[in-house]
Design a protein around this motif. Structure first.
Motif, PDB file in Angstrom:
ATOM      1  N   GLU A 223     -20.474  22.886  75.323  1.00  0.00           N
ATOM      2  CA  GLU A 223     -19.450  21.952  74.854  1.00  0.00           C
ATOM      3  C   GLU A 223     -18.789  22.427  73.563  1.00  0.00           C
ATOM      4  O   GLU A 223     -19.443  22.993  72.688  1.00  0.00           O
ATOM      5  N   SER A 224     -17.503  22.177  73.448  1.00  0.00           N
ATOM      6  CA  SER A 224     -16.784  22.406  72.190  1.00  0.00           C
ATOM      7  C   SER A 224     -16.759  21.099  71.405  1.00  0.00           C
ATOM      8  O   SER A 224     -16.828  20.012  71.981  1.00  0.00           O
ATOM      9  N   VAL A 225     -16.663  21.206  70.078  1.00  0.00           N
ATOM     10  CA  VAL A 225     -16.731  19.991  69.262  1.00  0.00           C
ATOM     11  C   VAL A 225     -15.608  19.899  68.236  1.00  0.00           C
ATOM     12  O   VAL A 225     -15.460  18.891  67.566  1.00  0.00           O
ATOM     13  N   GLU A 226     -14.823  20.949  68.091  1.00  0.00           N
ATOM     14  CA  GLU A 226     -13.784  20.944  67.081  1.00  0.00           C
ATOM     15  C   GLU A 226     -12.401  20.981  67.723  1.00  0.00           C
ATOM     16  O   GLU A 226     -12.215  21.521  68.817  1.00  0.00           O
ATOM     17  N   GLU A 227     -11.442  20.416  67.030  1.00  0.00           N
ATOM     18  CA  GLU A 227     -10.069  20.385  67.517  1.00  0.00           C
ATOM     19  C   GLU A 227      -9.537  21.805  67.693  1.00  0.00           C
ATOM     20  O   GLU A 227      -9.732  22.670  66.835  1.00  0.00           O
ATOM     21  N   GLY A 228      -8.897  22.059  68.821  1.00  0.00           N
ATOM     22  CA  GLY A 228      -8.352  23.377  69.091  1.00  0.00           C
ATOM     23  C   GLY A 228      -9.296  24.312  69.811  1.00  0.00           C
ATOM     24  O   GLY A 228      -8.902  25.407  70.210  1.00  0.00           O
ATOM     25  N   GLU A 229     -10.537  23.895  69.992  1.00  0.00           N
ATOM     26  CA  GLU A 229     -11.508  24.711  70.704  1.00  0.00           C
ATOM     27  C   GLU A 229     -11.610  24.281  72.169  1.00  0.00           C
ATOM     28  O   GLU A 229     -11.194  23.187  72.535  1.00  0.00           O
ATOM     29  N   LYS A 230     -12.177  25.166  72.996  1.00  0.00           N
ATOM     30  CA  LYS A 230     -12.467  24.844  74.385  1.00  0.00           C
ATOM     31  C   LYS A 230     -13.898  25.260  74.694  1.00  0.00           C
ATOM     32  O   LYS A 230     -14.410  26.240  74.145  1.00  0.00           O
ATOM     33  N   GLY A 231     -14.552  24.512  75.581  1.00  0.00           N
ATOM     34  CA  GLY A 231     -15.923  24.800  75.930  1.00  0.00           C
ATOM     35  C   GLY A 231     -16.079  26.148  76.611  1.00  0.00           C
ATOM     36  O   GLY A 231     -15.181  26.632  77.299  1.00  0.00           O
ATOM     37  N   ILE A 232     -17.245  26.740  76.429  1.00  0.00           N
ATOM     38  CA  ILE A 232     -17.541  28.058  76.990  1.00  0.00           C
ATOM     39  C   ILE A 232     -18.238  27.898  78.337  1.00  0.00           C
ATOM     40  O   ILE A 232     -19.223  27.167  78.457  1.00  0.00           O
ATOM     41  N   THR A 233     -17.746  28.590  79.351  1.00  0.00           N
ATOM     42  CA  THR A 233     -18.386  28.614  80.669  1.00  0.00           C
ATOM     43  C   THR A 233     -18.945  30.004  80.927  1.00  0.00           C
ATOM     44  O   THR A 233     -18.261  31.011  80.704  1.00  0.00           O
TER      45      THR A 233
END
Length: 347
Positions: A223-233
């Motif tokens: 999961e991502s938690v900061e604005e502008g980030e995306k979760g890693i798959t």
């Protein structure tokens, strides 16, 4: 340097609600373990060992040639010191310290981390782990490769994930052919026990349809938690065959949004094999290919290859002289060649 469209947005957004899932699962795991351990202790045979020390040292001597002629010397790659203790009713405690290199300090210094601090329960096909545990993302591949002291397995070598993390994992062996596992972890690795509020969820299925053949598929989401980030798959596929005389394996790994940066995807292949010449001597080889989409990480992309021989000197010592090549993808980059003598001392 990465292109601007691929650089990380450093502004910190509003943090997500504090997670409780991991803590609740850990408490549940310990409660289950305590319940099974309760009651009269199991009888042990006289002189039966209850615990084992863990002492492992990886070191090498190496020399580069040509453009990397100055890269030479002796190196202490890793030192693991720990202990594991068997309790009644399938319970086991394990604690391991890891001393290794860090980019945060001078190359001649070493930093110590707690690598594992876990409780394990095994019973009737179930295996449960809680605490600072070994992750399941590339454990099967690492065990099959079997030469961590020479080079890390692909995902570990190129930072697709961490070999240990704070979390809970559950595995179940349905029969001789099918087993499955799930894991919930911090997603930051054992060197950063908790930095952000996101969790990593992973699941894998392993098949052993015939003796010696292993097929595995794994997927995880961090999961991502900061604005502008995306979760890693992370997605991985592995197939390997091991015989008394030889082994051969191949794996494919794919990662999206590396380091949480949108559209920074990468993938890679790894193929490795070994041939047993005698009980003490074997030959091995490996080939890796790492690529990034739209060349966002082209400075690190490239192809690696190695061939070597492993000598087992008694029960505790392994030596592996080997020759390596690294061919960078960067235009004008020069191929680097090395000779290594890797050593493992383990009890």
């Amino acid at each position: 340097m990465r292109p601007l469209w691929c650089q990380k947005n450093e502004s910190i957004g509003k943090m997500k609600t504090k997670k409780r899932v991991l803590c609740l699962l850990s408490i549940w795991m310990c409660t289950v373990g305590a319940a099974f351990a309760d009651g009269a202790p199991e009888e042990r045979a006289p002189g039966e060992k209850k615990g084992d020390a863990i002492i492992t040292i990886f070191s090498d001597a190496h020399s580069g040639f040509g453009s990397v002629n100055d890269d030479r010397g002796f190196n202490l790659d890793r030192a693991y010191i720990g202990y594991q203790y068997a309790l009644p009713h399938g319970l086991q405690l394990k604690a391991v310290l890891d001393f290794g290199q860090s980019k945060d300090v001078n190359d001649h210094q070493r930093i110590g981390y707690v690598k594992n601090a876990q409780i394990t329960w095994k019973q009737n096909g179930w295996t449960l782990n809680a605490g600072l545990i070994t992750t399941t993302q590339f454990k099967v591949q690492e065990d099959f490769w079997g030469k961590r002291y020479v080079m890390k397995s692909f995902q570990d070598e190129y930072k697709f994930g961490s070999s240990a993390d704070l979390g809970v994992s559950v595995a179940y062996k349905f029969n001789k052919v099918v087993s499955a596992d799930v894991i919930v972890a911090n997603g930051e690795g054992y060197k950063k026990v908790q930095v952000k509020d996101g969790l990593q969820y992973g699941a894998g299925v392993t098949l052993t349809p015939v003796e010696g053949l292993t097929v595995r598929a794994y997927g995880s989401y961090n999961e991502s938690v900061e604005e502008g980030e995306k979760g890693i798959t992370n997605l991985a596929a592995f197939v390997g065959y091991k015989h008394t005389a030889f082994s051969v394996a191949a794996e494919y790994n794919y990662q999206t949004n590396t380091k949480y940066v949108p559209d920074c995807d990468q993938d890679g292949f790894s193929v490795y094999a070994s041939a047993q010449l005698s009980k003490k001597i074997s030959l091995f080889g490996r080939w890796d290919l790492l690529s990034s989409e739209k060349d966002w990480n082209k400075d690190a992309d490239g192809m690696a290859g190695m061939v070597g021989t492993e000598f087992k000197l008694g029960k505790y010592i392994k030596l592996a002289p080997n020759f390596r090549l690294w061919s960078p993808k960067t235009e004008g980059g020069k191929t680097a060649s090395y000779v290594y003598l890797n050593a493992s001392f383990a009890i």
